[in-house]
Scaffold this active site. Structure first.
Site, PDB file in Angstrom:
ATOM      1  N   ILE A  59      54.364  60.539  31.347  1.00 28.24           N
ATOM      2  CA  ILE A  59      54.270  59.468  30.353  1.00 28.24           C
ATOM      3  C   ILE A  59      55.205  58.314  30.716  1.00 28.24           C
ATOM      4  O   ILE A  59      54.805  57.140  30.684  1.00 28.24           O
ATOM      5  CB  ILE A  59      54.571  60.010  28.947  1.00 28.24           C
ATOM      6  CG1 ILE A  59      53.452  60.968  28.511  1.00 28.24           C
ATOM      7  CG2 ILE A  59      54.731  58.870  27.943  1.00 28.24           C
ATOM      8  CD1 ILE A  59      53.746  61.721  27.224  1.00 28.24           C
ATOM      9  N   ASP A  74      58.804  56.755  17.157  1.00 29.05           N
ATOM     10  CA  ASP A  74      57.567  57.421  16.746  1.00 29.05           C
ATOM     11  C   ASP A  74      57.857  58.827  16.249  1.00 29.05           C
ATOM     12  O   ASP A  74      56.949  59.502  15.762  1.00 29.05           O
ATOM     13  CB  ASP A  74      56.575  57.475  17.907  1.00 29.05           C
ATOM     14  CG  ASP A  74      55.215  58.012  17.485  1.00 29.05           C
ATOM     15  OD1 ASP A  74      54.626  57.447  16.531  1.00 29.05           O
ATOM     16  OD2 ASP A  74      54.745  59.014  18.070  1.00 29.05           O
ATOM     17  N   ARG A  85      60.845  63.668  20.997  1.00 29.32           N
ATOM     18  CA  ARG A  85      61.052  64.445  19.782  1.00 29.32           C
ATOM     19  C   ARG A  85      62.287  63.891  19.086  1.00 29.32           C
ATOM     20  O   ARG A  85      63.253  63.493  19.745  1.00 29.32           O
ATOM     21  CB  ARG A  85      61.252  65.939  20.083  1.00 29.32           C
ATOM     22  CG  ARG A  85      60.004  66.663  20.587  1.00 29.32           C
ATOM     23  CD  ARG A  85      58.965  66.808  19.476  1.00 29.32           C
ATOM     24  NE  ARG A  85      57.820  67.608  19.902  1.00 29.32           N
ATOM     25  CZ  ARG A  85      56.710  67.124  20.419  1.00 29.32           C
ATOM     26  NH1 ARG A  85      56.598  65.808  20.603  1.00 29.32           N
ATOM     27  NH2 ARG A  85      55.707  67.915  20.758  1.00 29.32           N
ATOM     28  N   ASP A 110      66.536  61.705  35.377  1.00 30.21           N
ATOM     29  CA  ASP A 110      65.749  62.926  35.285  1.00 30.21           C
ATOM     30  C   ASP A 110      66.185  63.858  36.405  1.00 30.21           C
ATOM     31  O   ASP A 110      65.948  63.572  37.585  1.00 30.21           O
ATOM     32  CB  ASP A 110      64.249  62.640  35.407  1.00 30.21           C
ATOM     33  CG  ASP A 110      63.400  63.841  34.987  1.00 30.21           C
ATOM     34  OD1 ASP A 110      63.761  64.970  35.360  1.00 30.21           O
ATOM     35  OD2 ASP A 110      62.396  63.644  34.288  1.00 30.21           O
ATOM     36  N   GLU A 154      59.826  65.548   9.811  1.00 31.79           N
ATOM     37  CA  GLU A 154      58.528  64.878   9.704  1.00 31.79           C
ATOM     38  C   GLU A 154      57.617  65.658   8.765  1.00 31.79           C
ATOM     39  O   GLU A 154      57.441  66.871   8.957  1.00 31.79           O
ATOM     40  CB  GLU A 154      57.887  64.768  11.088  1.00 31.79           C
ATOM     41  CG  GLU A 154      58.696  63.939  12.072  1.00 31.79           C
ATOM     42  CD  GLU A 154      58.091  63.925  13.474  1.00 31.79           C
ATOM     43  OE1 GLU A 154      57.028  64.540  13.688  1.00 31.79           O
ATOM     44  OE2 GLU A 154      58.689  63.304  14.369  1.00 31.79           O
ATOM     45  N   HIS A 174      54.551  59.498  14.144  1.00 35.48           N
ATOM     46  CA  HIS A 174      54.240  60.447  15.230  1.00 35.48           C
ATOM     47  C   HIS A 174      52.774  60.276  15.640  1.00 35.48           C
ATOM     48  O   HIS A 174      52.012  61.253  15.749  1.00 35.48           O
ATOM     49  CB  HIS A 174      54.518  61.892  14.811  1.00 35.48           C
ATOM     50  CG  HIS A 174      54.800  62.796  15.973  1.00 35.48           C
ATOM     51  ND1 HIS A 174      55.777  63.769  15.940  1.00 35.48           N
ATOM     52  CD2 HIS A 174      54.241  62.861  17.217  1.00 35.48           C
ATOM     53  CE1 HIS A 174      55.795  64.413  17.105  1.00 35.48           C
ATOM     54  NE2 HIS A 174      54.872  63.882  17.892  1.00 35.48           N
TER      55      HIS A 174
END
Length: 324
Positions: free
Chosen positions: A157, A261, A237, A176, A266, A284
């Site tokens: 992504i 998002d 998340r 990363d 949630e 989300h």
């Protein structure tokens, strides 16, 4: 007869599962739709089931996996943070996910959130709605091409988002530990250590899966390294970002804004990050397009069919994967 239990969650489409499984499985299949949402409800609803297709709100715990006699758990998402993958392996249960179904959607949504925050669209919209017509409420805004944008995690992504941002002329850096510098360079991205990324980046996008190692990794120290014009985007998340530290950074003015998002809870109840003029929050929904929803359900159904037929599913989660 095989029994498949589907979560009564809007993104899961029973008709797609029925259509696929009727055609693809060698034995008759009974499909049921059930309200899940808790370990207790999962155990009750999935008693005697061979397969469960679950949602983000249902914890698939060791307790549930020990109590049930499942063959496969399909997580209708990219992430599997609410599934105890190790306990599933111990019980001989295959876990699958849909790693690629919404790559383009989430990348596009993350870039949209970044631009909305960077260009102060929420503040300008509120300002005009209140009768104003001035440029000052958006301050400070700087050119995208003069910015350095950081990626926390650089999976598919984030890689797609980097491709989309390439035309804006910004410098791109990423943290990363599982992606080599040479692979990042193919996307025009420079590899950086975690602290270095926050020291260098003008804006940061968070794409990391939720694991024990990533929970709360974007904390007060990381946020404190950013400039006061920084925008923090989170499409991974909620708990990957320390929301208390994020709120403190916003209220103190040490960063300009956040575009989220995902949240810790949630749907939110009285979340202080919601409703601020320096914060954009979407429900989300970064994954959503009609095409992505169709891909999600077809891939999940294909995985159920494969397991029921004794074949390896395409979306199998490796319980020994480093990122879990």
């Amino acid at each position: 007869m095989a029994r498949v239990v589907l979560s009564a969650f809007p993104m899961i489409d029973p008709e797609t599962y029925r259509e696929t499984l009727d055609d693809a499985v060698d034995e008759p299949v009974d499909i049921e739709v059930a309200e899940l949402g808790s370990t207790e409800r999962l155990i009750e609803a999935a008693a005697g089931a061979d397969a469960v297709v679950t949602d983000i709100n249902t914890p698939v715990t060791a307790e549930a996996l020990d109590a049930l006699d499942l063959r496969v758990v399909v997580r209708s998402a990219v992430g599997v943070d609410n599934v105890d993958v190790g306990a599933a392996a111990d019980n001989g249960v295959t876990v699958t996910r849909a790693p690629d179904y919404c790559t383009d959607e989430v990348a596009t949504h993350s870039v949209s959130l970044l631009l909305a925050g960077l260009r102060s669209l929420k503040r300008y919209d509120d300002h005009v709605a209140a009768g104003g017509w001035g440029w000052e409420p958006g301050r400070p805004i700087h050119r995208v091409s003069a910015s350095t944008i950081g990626f926390v995690s650089f999976g598919p992504i984030a890689q797609r988002a980097a491709e989309q941002l390439a035309g804006f002329g910004a410098d791109l850096v990423a943290y990363d530990p599982f992606v080599e510098a040479e692979d990042m360079a193919e996307y025009g991205v420079e590899k950086a250590a975690f602290d270095e990324l926050f020291d260098r980046a003008d804006h940061v996008g968070v794409y990391a899966p939720l694991t024990d190692a990533t929970r709360g990794m974007v904390d007060a120290d990381a946020l404190g390294r950013l400039d006061e014009s920084a925008v923090v985007v989170n499409v991974s998340r909620g708990p990957v970002v320390d929301d208390a530290a994020l709120l403190d950074a916003l209220e103190s003015g040490s960063i300009k804004g956040a575009a989220l998002d995902v949240l810790d809870d949630e749907p939110p109840e009285d979340d202080p990050l919601v409703g601020r003029d320096d914060t954009v929050v979407t429900p989300h929904a970064a994954w959503y397009s009609e095409e992505a929803r169709d891909d999600l359900n077809r891939s999940g159904a294909a995985d159920v069919a494969a397991v029921l037929n004794g074949e390896p599913p395409a979306g199998r989660v490796d319980p020994d994967a480093d990122w879990l």
